[in-house]
Design an enzyme around this catalytic site. Structure first.
Site, PDB file in Angstrom:
ATOM      1  N   GLY A  98      47.943  48.246  31.076  1.00 23.23           N
ATOM      2  CA  GLY A  98      48.447  49.268  31.975  1.00 23.23           C
ATOM      3  C   GLY A  98      48.285  50.661  31.405  1.00 23.23           C
ATOM      4  N   SER A 112      43.062  43.546  30.335  1.00 26.21           N
ATOM      5  CA  SER A 112      43.153  44.693  31.229  1.00 26.21           C
ATOM      6  C   SER A 112      42.856  45.978  30.455  1.00 26.21           C
ATOM      7  CB  SER A 112      44.528  44.724  31.897  1.00 26.21           C
ATOM      8  OG  SER A 112      44.585  45.731  32.873  1.00 26.21           O
ATOM      9  N   ASP A 153      31.808  25.054  47.203  1.00 28.36           N
ATOM     10  CA  ASP A 153      32.470  24.103  46.310  1.00 28.36           C
ATOM     11  C   ASP A 153      31.489  23.111  45.703  1.00 28.36           C
ATOM     12  OD1 ASP A 153      34.241  22.486  44.992  1.00 28.36           O
ATOM     13  OD2 ASP A 153      35.376  21.868  46.743  1.00 28.36           O
ATOM     14  N   ASP A 181      28.409  23.165  42.327  1.00 23.72           N
ATOM     15  CA  ASP A 181      28.467  22.773  40.916  1.00 23.72           C
ATOM     16  C   ASP A 181      28.447  21.259  40.740  1.00 23.72           C
ATOM     17  OD1 ASP A 181      31.039  22.026  41.691  1.00 23.72           O
ATOM     18  OD2 ASP A 181      31.964  23.820  40.854  1.00 23.72           O
ATOM     19  N   ASP A 198      35.713  19.789  44.487  1.00 19.86           N
ATOM     20  CA  ASP A 198      36.996  19.679  43.799  1.00 19.86           C
ATOM     21  C   ASP A 198      37.909  20.863  44.086  1.00 19.86           C
ATOM     22  OD1 ASP A 198      35.574  21.614  42.496  1.00 19.86           O
ATOM     23  OD2 ASP A 198      35.800  20.787  40.482  1.00 19.86           O
ATOM     24  N   ARG A 226      49.950  52.854  41.104  1.00 17.21           N
ATOM     25  CA  ARG A 226      49.338  52.989  39.787  1.00 17.21           C
ATOM     26  C   ARG A 226      48.118  53.918  39.788  1.00 17.21           C
ATOM     27  NH1 ARG A 226      49.748  47.407  36.403  1.00 17.21           N
ATOM     28  NH2 ARG A 226      51.810  46.757  37.087  1.00 17.21           N
ATOM     29  N   ASP A 253      39.129  38.950  39.990  1.00 21.69           N
ATOM     30  CA  ASP A 253      39.894  40.116  39.553  1.00 21.69           C
ATOM     31  C   ASP A 253      39.894  41.144  40.687  1.00 21.69           C
ATOM     32  OD1 ASP A 253      40.883  42.445  38.346  1.00 21.69           O
ATOM     33  OD2 ASP A 253      39.918  42.015  36.428  1.00 21.69           O
ATOM     34  N   HIS A 271      43.579  38.972  37.973  1.00 18.87           N
ATOM     35  CA  HIS A 271      43.561  39.951  36.877  1.00 18.87           C
ATOM     36  C   HIS A 271      44.355  39.420  35.677  1.00 18.87           C
ATOM     37  CE1 HIS A 271      43.001  43.789  35.019  1.00 18.87           C
ATOM     38  NE2 HIS A 271      44.306  43.985  34.900  1.00 18.87           N
TER      39      HIS A 271
END
Length: 577
Positions: free
Chosen positions: A127, A212, A291, A294, A298, A378, A459, A496
């Site tokens: 932060g 972060s 999905d 890969d 799942d 923020r 994120d 994040h």
């Protein structure tokens, strides 16, 4: 058609670089042997209470020193059983600002275990910093099972040069520089000197880690202070933080176009732009298309590159103009979302910050917070006081609202202030906040030091694509051999630093130590879901997942792929390919 047809995906770029290097024939580059650093050696605490009087530390005032008995320490509602240790608190470079008249200092604490493993960890906090959080070294994943202090590290934590987690310190030029990079440079030699006094020797190995803004601190240290650190761990790093913060304000402007309600002040309620049910719908369509890429269905999307080329927001999500019941979204919503995921551009069409990826984690509450809540709280303050020069006058900022500041932010003229200097602000925000040369880490490499980076694929504030592209450029600069000293691990579904439908509990510090001190390069890192029974339960895990699901987090650009047989809830059924 890909939602980003004009952009070369960083995973594809990585493959191209690898192919180029491999195709050099007789001129193929050979790996030069890098130095192997020796393992740290343990020691026992020799002094604690008398450290303040016995050390002459420049510009440093020790305010307290005490021996803490073994027992629980609670941080963020999680109790950790800490070993017996010496706790030192202090302040460095105390001063009164000639600009805003406020008092400043670099506050810190360092915890040094009685039974020491010979290692130092600089815990880089997140932060806006502004508070000295307990120096436990919980630096990777959600509710880490083995914080650094528990592993035997001496751990340092600081407020990065200001005493409150608000952005107003940006009025002081020196406080800006301390927050950006100078606090780390000031604290590091002090901490090592203090450790020497406590144990009779300096740390054998030194590490810096955080997530972060803490990940940004670590990335900056890898560039600016490489000679001081043997291992660097950077999580969800905001190494392009000024650009990311201004992109947040731009997001608010886009969401305001489709907000359907206003708040008490008559300003757009961004949460009405895209509801949780609508993000959940989009996430379900991402799962439906991606999905299986890969190798197994799942509920988890591991192949993020293939997904960006497979999922199409326009055609894969139903369009409607009627009631908003979570079964479809409007054309206007699709237009705004496509723009936001592609990233901000100026009036010339030039990208101002890297776009991001479609992933099931976009349904996470943390993702929504960064898109809807953070811009007016923020990011408005951070942009006003820290990331533009000169900073906004305090009276002018307080005369309006954070939302109004965000909506008024001009991506042409105000964005340019990120790179500006004035007297007395002689270093631009872009200069003091970012690594000076992020793709040339030769000093780190040549010392034998190592770097691990992780980033949640979902994120909501710092683009994982930006981090992947940095890894591509780093690899290209180092002739396709960056993995000899730096590796990136993407975390599918994670928001994040934690959260989202993800296996987000992992420890990257121990693998980093093994790489630095034993030469064991990590191809993957074990990660677990935080289901029922976990220290901190993740309530966003799909009901279809086992509470104990495990997965390998693979070294970028490899992807965890199902082996074809075995329990889909177990990491042993997946390989990095």
């Amino acid at each position: 058609m890909s939602p980003h047809p004009s952009r070369i995906h960083p995973l594809a770029l990585a493959a191209a670089v690898a192919a180029l290097v491999a195709g050099c024939g007789t001129t193929t580059l050979h790996r030069a042997a890098l130095p192997q650093l020796a393992a740290a050696q343990p020691a026992t605490l020799l002094a604690c209470a008398n450290l303040a009087g016995s050390l002459a530390l420049a510009d440093t005032r020790i305010t307290s020193s005490e021996l803490v008995a073994a027992g629980p320490i609670t941080v963020q509602n999680v109790a950790t059983q800490a070993p017996a240790h010496c706790l030192i608190k202090g302040r460095m470079k105390e001063r009164t600002s000639p600009v805003d008249g406020a008092s400043y200092a670099i506050g810190f604490e360092i915890r040094m275990p009685v039974a020491w493993n010979g290692r130092f960890l600089h815990q880089a906090n997140g932060g806006l910093d502004g508070s000295v959080v307990p120096a436990l070294g919980a630096v990777s994943g959600a509710a880490p099972v083995a914080p650094a202090l528990v592993q035997g590290f001496a751990v340092l934590s600081s407020d990065a040069g200001h005493g409150a987690p608000t952005p107003f310190f940006g009025l002081d030029p020196q406080a800006r520089l301390d927050y950006g990079y100078q606090a780390v440079g000031t604290l590091t030699p002090m901490a090592k000197d203090l450790i020497r006094g406590a144990y009779g020797k300096a740390p054998d190995r030194s590490y810096i880690a955080g997530c972060s803004n803490g990940g940004r601190h670590a990335m900056v240290a890898a560039s600016r202070y490489a000679e001081h650190y043997d291992g660097v761990l950077a999580g969800n790093p905001g190494f392009s933080l000024p650009k990311a913060a201004t992109a947040q304000l731009w997001k608010a402007q886009q969401y305001a176009k489709i907000s359907t309600t206003t708040d008490a002040a008559g300003q757009p309620d961004l949460t009405s732009a895209v509801t949780p049910a609508e993000f959940k719908l989009i996430a379900s369509k991402v799962v439906g298309k991606c999905d299986i890429l890969d190798g197994v269905a799942d509920g988890q999307v591991n192949d993020v590159a293939a997904c960006q080329a497979t999922f199409n927001l326009q055609t894969d999500v139903p369009t409607c103009s009627g009631a908003r019941d979570g079964s479809c979204i409007s054309s206007a919503q699709k237009s705004v979302l496509a723009s936001i995921f592609a990233g901000p551009k100026n009036s010339k069409g030039e990208p101002l910050y890297t776009g991001t990826w479609f992933d099931p984690g976009i349904a996470g509450s943390n993702f929504a917070f960064w898109h809807f809540g953070a811009p007016a709280t923020r990011d408005a303050g951070a942009a006003a006081f820290l990331f533009t020069t000169p900073p906004t006058p305090l009276t002018a900022f307080k005369a309006t609202t954070g939302m109004q500041y965000a909506l008024n932010f001009n991506m042409e003229t105000d964005y340019a202030k990120m790179f500006a200097t004035t007297a007395p602000y002689t270093e631009s925000a872009w200069s003091y906040m970012t690594p000076p040369n992020p793709t040339d880490l030769s000093t780190l490499k040549n010392r034998g030091a190592k770097m691990m980076v992780f980033h949640g694929v979902a994120d909501g504030v710092f683009s994982p694509a930006d981090t992947a592209q940095w890894m591509d450029r780093l690899n290209a600069h180092h002739q396709g051999q960056a993995d000899a000293f730096a590796r990136l691990f993407l975390v599918p579904g994670m928001n994040h630093c934690s959260g989202g439908p993800a296996t987000d509990q992992f420890d990257m510090l121990a693998p980093l130590v093994a790489w630095v001190e034993q030469g064991k390069a990590p191809d993957s890192v074990a990660a677990n879901a935080r289901g029922a029974g976990a220290k901190v339960v993740n309530n966003e895990l799909p009901a279809s997942w086992s509470a104990n699901r495990s997965r390998p987090l693979c070294m970028y650009p490899k992807v965890a792929r199902y082996n074809g047989t075995g329990d889909v809830e177990s990491a042993s059924s997946f390989s990095c390919k």
